[in-house]
Structures are given as structure tokens and as C-alpha cells.
Design a protein around this motif. Structure first.
Motif, PDB file in Angstrom:
ATOM      1  N   SER A   1      44.141  59.743  94.846  1.00  0.00           N
ATOM      2  CA  SER A   1      43.424  60.209  95.599  1.00  0.00           C
ATOM      3  C   SER A   1      42.902  59.818  96.503  1.00  0.00           C
ATOM      4  O   SER A   1      42.358  57.865  96.371  1.00  0.00           O
ATOM      5  CB  SER A   1      42.865  61.037  94.711  1.00  0.00           C
ATOM      6  OG  SER A   1      43.237  62.655  94.277  1.00  0.00           O
TER       7      SER A   1
ATOM      8  N   THR B   1      34.403  57.226  99.884  1.00  0.00           N
ATOM      9  CA  THR B   1      34.899  56.423  97.972  1.00  0.00           C
ATOM     10  C   THR B   1      35.786  55.514  98.901  1.00  0.00           C
ATOM     11  O   THR B   1      36.307  54.559  98.216  1.00  0.00           O
ATOM     12  CB  THR B   1      34.876  57.803  97.204  1.00  0.00           C
ATOM     13  OG1 THR B   1      34.095  58.023  97.121  1.00  0.00           O
ATOM     14  CG2 THR B   1      35.268  56.614  95.682  1.00  0.00           C
ATOM     15  N   HIS B   2      37.062  55.796  99.348  1.00  0.00           N
ATOM     16  CA  HIS B   2      38.332  55.241 100.025  1.00  0.00           C
ATOM     17  C   HIS B   2      37.897  55.199 100.999  1.00  0.00           C
ATOM     18  O   HIS B   2      38.363  54.069 101.346  1.00  0.00           O
ATOM     19  CB  HIS B   2      39.617  56.149  98.712  1.00  0.00           C
ATOM     20  CG  HIS B   2      39.442  56.099  97.904  1.00  0.00           C
ATOM     21  ND1 HIS B   2      39.174  57.540  97.436  1.00  0.00           N
ATOM     22  CD2 HIS B   2      39.607  55.254  97.159  1.00  0.00           C
ATOM     23  CE1 HIS B   2      38.943  57.393  95.726  1.00  0.00           C
ATOM     24  NE2 HIS B   2      39.433  55.818  95.988  1.00  0.00           N
TER      25      HIS B   2
ATOM     26  N   VAL C   1      39.670  59.524  98.721  1.00  0.00           N
ATOM     27  CA  VAL C   1      38.038  60.942  99.059  1.00  0.00           C
ATOM     28  C   VAL C   1      37.311  59.930 100.272  1.00  0.00           C
ATOM     29  O   VAL C   1      37.212  58.654  99.673  1.00  0.00           O
ATOM     30  CB  VAL C   1      37.149  60.795  98.005  1.00  0.00           C
ATOM     31  CG1 VAL C   1      36.311  61.657  98.170  1.00  0.00           C
ATOM     32  CG2 VAL C   1      38.217  61.130  96.266  1.00  0.00           C
TER      33      VAL C   1
ATOM     34  N   PRO D   1      35.154  69.559 100.364  1.00  0.00           N
ATOM     35  CA  PRO D   1      34.943  67.942 101.120  1.00  0.00           C
ATOM     36  C   PRO D   1      36.469  67.450 101.198  1.00  0.00           C
ATOM     37  O   PRO D   1      37.274  67.463 100.497  1.00  0.00           O
ATOM     38  CB  PRO D   1      33.938  67.418  99.648  1.00  0.00           C
ATOM     39  CG  PRO D   1      33.522  68.195  99.000  1.00  0.00           C
ATOM     40  CD  PRO D   1      34.928  69.354  98.629  1.00  0.00           C
TER      41      PRO D   1
ATOM     42  N   SER E   1      41.748  68.738 100.996  1.00  0.00           N
ATOM     43  CA  SER E   1      40.687  69.776 101.489  1.00  0.00           C
ATOM     44  C   SER E   1      40.536  69.041 102.167  1.00  0.00           C
ATOM     45  O   SER E   1      40.003  68.171 102.617  1.00  0.00           O
ATOM     46  CB  SER E   1      39.684  69.670 100.030  1.00  0.00           C
ATOM     47  OG  SER E   1      39.275  68.927 100.180  1.00  0.00           O
TER      48      SER E   1
ATOM     49  N   SER F   1      39.048  64.976 101.153  1.00  0.00           N
ATOM     50  CA  SER F   1      39.814  64.496 100.128  1.00  0.00           C
ATOM     51  C   SER F   1      41.457  64.673 100.505  1.00  0.00           C
ATOM     52  O   SER F   1      42.550  65.931 100.692  1.00  0.00           O
ATOM     53  CB  SER F   1      39.748  64.565  98.687  1.00  0.00           C
ATOM     54  OG  SER F   1      39.709  65.518  98.265  1.00  0.00           O
TER      55      SER F   1
ATOM     56  N   THR G   1      44.953  64.277  98.321  1.00  0.00           N
ATOM     57  CA  THR G   1      45.725  63.809  96.693  1.00  0.00           C
ATOM     58  C   THR G   1      47.066  63.547  96.687  1.00  0.00           C
ATOM     59  O   THR G   1      48.455  64.843  97.218  1.00  0.00           O
ATOM     60  CB  THR G   1      45.166  64.308  95.204  1.00  0.00           C
ATOM     61  OG1 THR G   1      44.096  64.233  94.950  1.00  0.00           O
ATOM     62  CG2 THR G   1      45.882  64.187  94.461  1.00  0.00           C
TER      63      THR G   1
END
Lengths: 322, 322
Positions: free
Chosen positions: B47, B52-53, B49, B126, B90, B128, B130
Motif C-alpha cells: 500500500s 505516509t508514503h 498512503v 482518503p 481510494s 491511497s 494498494t
């Protein structure tokens, strides 16, 4: 990834089930898997996002069940046998209590289907779960959306509508006062799984889909892919006694049944000469199936009640969905 | 799912590539796939996000590249040939301009690897992404983390450290003033892919991992799974000229190389009698590979600089990572 999150991933290494076709599961860069000769691999991916598909404060056990049930449902609709699943989960904080509940719901359903968690990814972020599920189906035997023929009868499994009623209870506290509110809320999260029925419909159903967007939307997918039309008889739609009481009337309950999404029941079509055989299969499995309509050559969807065409616009019902 | 989101899913139906082992891709409940006889299927899920990433305002083309590159990297580390990928995405809003850029980055990398998008899920939520990626590897030939033997040499591909420098540029505007800041930012998002090298290392490398958490963390995974120790020579770590200029010195650059995550280069071990053969393979592929250490029987990781053991605690470097 922070150490706390590495700890979390241990929750997902707990499953005791070890399938012989999983050479390697968690602990390396990839899982290593072998599919049986003569089969096709059916693969589907579904996400559940907090705030969109469930409330962040929902019972984590139910969320674990729902996340997997919605994915198993896609395999069921193809007539595929569940085998492997990978999970990506993102969490705002490593909440061990939540994870414990989630894993309980997830693994009890996985074990019941001989379904092995083969790996995944745990990240910090807004709460969401994405699963990719894999199953097997013998070559040329998958149930597709594209096989419905004019004259085939339309069936649904189980009863419909409870999931939408449950969603209303979740979103509107006043509805908690209505009859069976708690039961319907639980039905929304903890749908039945129709994997066995799907496998038994191979070679019998001419098309199949799982009801995730609502019967009206989902039968339209069969219509489009099969290039046919359909008639649905609203008065024949199977509804639970709990829903009738919640709705204070059967007709309202059947309107719910038309539009209710995330049911994870199957909608399938059967050529007339195979109906008896399908009924026997369902009886062996103790799954209720109900004939609710017929495939037509009209390219449109027509709704009937007591054999009278409904004035309501189908698009109206379609728009109805949340 | 809202109609707007159904429109979005059309962006992902655009890929022209059609693999012969994909019987059915998008448009039904599942994709239907066939794996070649005699092979194992390597599967990995990752994933990305936002927040975060990657930053939500990052170049969407780079985000599309990075999402897929990180997944391809897991296949590379197993020596597997890329085949199929499914995507769950998403998005807070259906932003067509963002999607166009994302798809450009994603599909150009997918096409280059003969990798077909077989389906997925598009939801509101939000930001992201995957991905679950599938590749093939002949039976018993997968590169595992568990095969390193005492005396094997440790190699890395490419150069290390740029990704971490790029991350610093992204997170700290003042670092934009340092030499090569923009180049390193792009390197953070647009890592090289080592799929060909991974496949060519089959039967030659005794263990392999991709550098996603940082060399120190990742070699520890090899140590744990292989039940061995390792020595790394910091002065031998390959660093780019751009990074040396950014760091204003080679030694600092090599410290970056030790800890930099999301590099997606390979770290692998080679028995001494196969080193020449591995060097030839790398030369044919025009991939730089560098010997940076050796597998030991000590169960610990020791760092050296100019053949002197470093006083610094390895855990200190480990803690260093963001």
C-alpha cells in the motif's frame, strides 16, 4: 515502518490453517503458490474504507467478517473455490484491542472456507482494509455475467433488504427504535457466504453475480454483459420477517430488497430445463433460492407487482441507493 | 459506488496490453487467469498512503510510478517474472487530472514489464493505492531470504541513499537549496526496476531481498531467515555523485546509503564460486552491482569503514530511519 507496526503484523501470522498449495506464505518478499492443473485462478480485489463502508467505531469483529465476506462473495459469484487471500490494512494507530476483534471475525470466516492469508502490508494511515482473494474454478466452468439467455429464469439466494435496513439503523439513531433494529444492524455487517452454492451452480446457472450494489444495479450488469433484458416481480422478492416488521409492511420491505446493496447474496439465471436440478442443489445445501423474474429480449429492465407493470421509473429506484 | 466513481474506473480499463494467460480481466466479479505449468506464482501486496508514503500534492505521474515500482521490486527480489496486478485506489474526490497523470506513470511502467492490470476497486476515501502483484518463477528457483551461507559475499545493485535524500527534500523546503535537490526528489519517486536482474540471479544468488526499509534493516531480514551474521563495509557502499554533492562528502553519503529506505535496489548474497558468473550477468544487463560485505557465522551485523570496525551502534543507524 515503525516497530509498533511490525508488532501488529504478528497478529496476521496467527492463522493455523496451512494449505498444501502454499509453498511459502508470510516472511519473504512474496508468497509462493501453486494452482492446481486444469483450473483457472479467479482473483478479485475489494476495499473497505472507514466512513465509506463502515463506521470507525463499528464492532471490529463485524468489520473483519464483512471485509472478507465481501471478497468471498466475488468468488461465489464466479463459482470459484476459495483458496488464498492477501490483506493490506492501514490504521491510524496500532490499536491491539481493535486488531484482536478484527482478526477474530476475519479468521473464523477464513478458516470456515479453507482460505489462507498469504501475506500483506500493514501501514499507518486512515483506517481501511483491502483484500485480494484468489480461488480456483475448473477451466470453462466459471459462472460469468455474460451467459444469460432469453427465457432463463432469474433467481436470488437468501432474502434481500436487511443490509440496507441495517445501514439505516447505523446512520440514523432514531431508527434504533424500530423493530429488529439491532438484528438488522448485525445483518449489515455479517452477511451469509454463498461459496458452496456458487460452486454447485457450475454447469447449471447460465449467469451469476453477487448483489453488492443492489439487485436493480446488479441485474443490469448481467443484462449489459449478456445483451438481454429482464423482468423482475417485486411481489416475489424474498424478504425476512424482521425486515417486514422493521418496514411495517411487505411492500416497503420489497422496495428495500430491490435496492439494498452489500447483501452478498447471489443473483443468477437458470435455463428452464435445469431449474429442477438447481432447486435440488439448493435444498441439499439448505439455502433458500427464489425465482424472481425472467430474462427477456427487450434490453430493458421492467418491474412488476402482482403481474402489473409498475409505473415507477427503474432509474428512480436506482437513484434511491445510498 | 457513485456514478462519478464508475466513470473513474474507465481510466483503468485503458491498457492495451493483453496477455494470453488472462482469460478475463475487468468487467466481471473476478478476473480469470491461468498460470504456466511447472511454475509457482509469487504474490505480494503493498500500500501507498498519502501522507505516509507520498505527499498528496506529489506529481501524480511519479506516484503512479512509485506505487507499481515498489510492487515490482518484491517480484524482482524473488526472481519472479511480472505478469498480473490488481489495484485498489481510494480518492477523496474523482479528480480526473490527477488520475490522468497517475495512469501515465503507472501504465508506462506496467507496459515495460508486460504486466497486465487485471482489475480492482475504486472507492471514495482518503487517497491511497494498494496493489497486489503476481509473477511466475520456475519451481524451486525462487530467490529466498533464507539461503545465505557463511562466506557468501553481499552485493547490492545500483547506488543507494538517493531515495532518503529525496525524502528530506520533500519534507524540508530548506533542503531544496542543496545541490541536486530536484534530481534526488525525482529519484525518491521514480526508482529503477530490477526485475530482469532478479530473474537472471536465479540459481546464482543464495538469497535476495529488495531494499525497502534500508540496507541495515533489510540485511537483518536475510540474517534472521538464514540464521547467519554479516559484515558490511561502509566505504564500499555505492553512492551517486549527486548524493555526494548533496551531502557535501562521501562518508555522509554512505551513511545515507546504510539507512535509506524505498530504494528498490536488490541486496543479494553470492557463493564465491558464482561471483564471476553474476558479474557477467550484471554486465550484460548494464546494471551496476557492488560487493559490500560478507556473510558470517556471528549472528550479528558488524559495520566497517576502511577495514576498521565502527564504534557506532548498528541500532543507532537503524533508529535513524524516518
Amino acid at each position: 515502518m515503525a516497530g509498533e507496526f511490525e508488532l501488529i503484523s504478528k497478529y496476521f501470522a496467527k492463522q493455523k490453517l496451512e494449505r498444501s498449495d502454499v509453498e511459502l506464505s508470510q516472511g519473504d518478499d512474496c508468497a509462493l503458490l501453486v494452482s492446481p492443473p486444469g483450473t483457472q485462478i479467479a482473483v478479485s480485489t475489494d476495499s473497505l474504507v472507514a466512513g465509506t463502508h463502515f463506521l470507525a467505531n463499528a464492532n471490529p469483529k463485524w468489520v473483519g467478517h464483512k471485509a472478507l465476506a465481501s471478497n468471498i462473495s466475488d468468488l461465489s459469484a464466479m463459482g470459484a473455490e476459495p483458496a488464498w487471500v492477501s490483506m493490506a490494512i492501514s490504521l491510524p494507530e496500532p490499536d491491539e484491542k481493535w486488531l484482536e476483534g478484527f482478526c477474530e471475525g476475519f479468521f473464523s470466516l477464513a478458516d470456515a472456507h479453507n482460505l489462507q492469508l498469504i501475506g500483506g502490508d500493514t501501514t499507518r494511515g486512515p483506517l481501511s482494509i483491502t483484500l485480494t482473494i484468489h480461488g480456483f474454478v475448473p477451466e470453462k466452468q466459471a459462472l460469468l455475467r455474460s451467459g444469460a439467455q432469453v427465457g432463463d429464469k432469474v433467481f436470488v439466494s437468501g432474502s434481500l433488504g436487511d443490509s440496507h435496513a441495517g445501514l439505516e439503523v447505523i446512520l440514523d439513531n432514531e431508527k434504533r427504535l424500530l423493530p429488529n433494529a439491532s438484528k438488522l444492524e448485525k445483518r449489515h455487517y455479517c452477511a451469509s457466504s454463498r461459496a458452496s452454492l456458487g460452486m454447485l451452480l457450475r454447469g447449471k446457472a447460465s449467469s451469476c453475480i453477487d448483489i453488492s450494489d443492489g439487485l436493480i444495479s446488479d441485474i443490469k450488469h448481467i443484462m449489459t454483459r449478456s445483451n438481454v433484458g429482464a423482468e423482475l416481480h417485486c411481489d416475489k422478492l424474498p424478504v425476512s420477517q424482521e425486515l417486514v416488521e422493521f418496514c411495517r409492511g411487505e411492500q416497503t420491505a420489497q422496495n428495500y430488497a430491490l435496492k439494498s446493496g452489500e447483501e452478498y447474496e447471489l443473483c443468477f439465471t437458470v435455463p428452464q430445463h435445469l431449474i429442477e436440478s438447481v432447486r435440488q442443489v439448493a435444498e441439499t445445501e439448505s439455502v433458500q433460492i427464489t425465482e424472481v423474474g425472467e430474462i427477456t429480449d427487450s434490453q430493458t429492465l421492467k418491474l412488476f407487482r402482482n403481474n402489473k407493470a409498475l409505473q415507477e421509473n427503474v432509474a428512480g429506484f436506482d437513484h434511491f441507493r445510498s
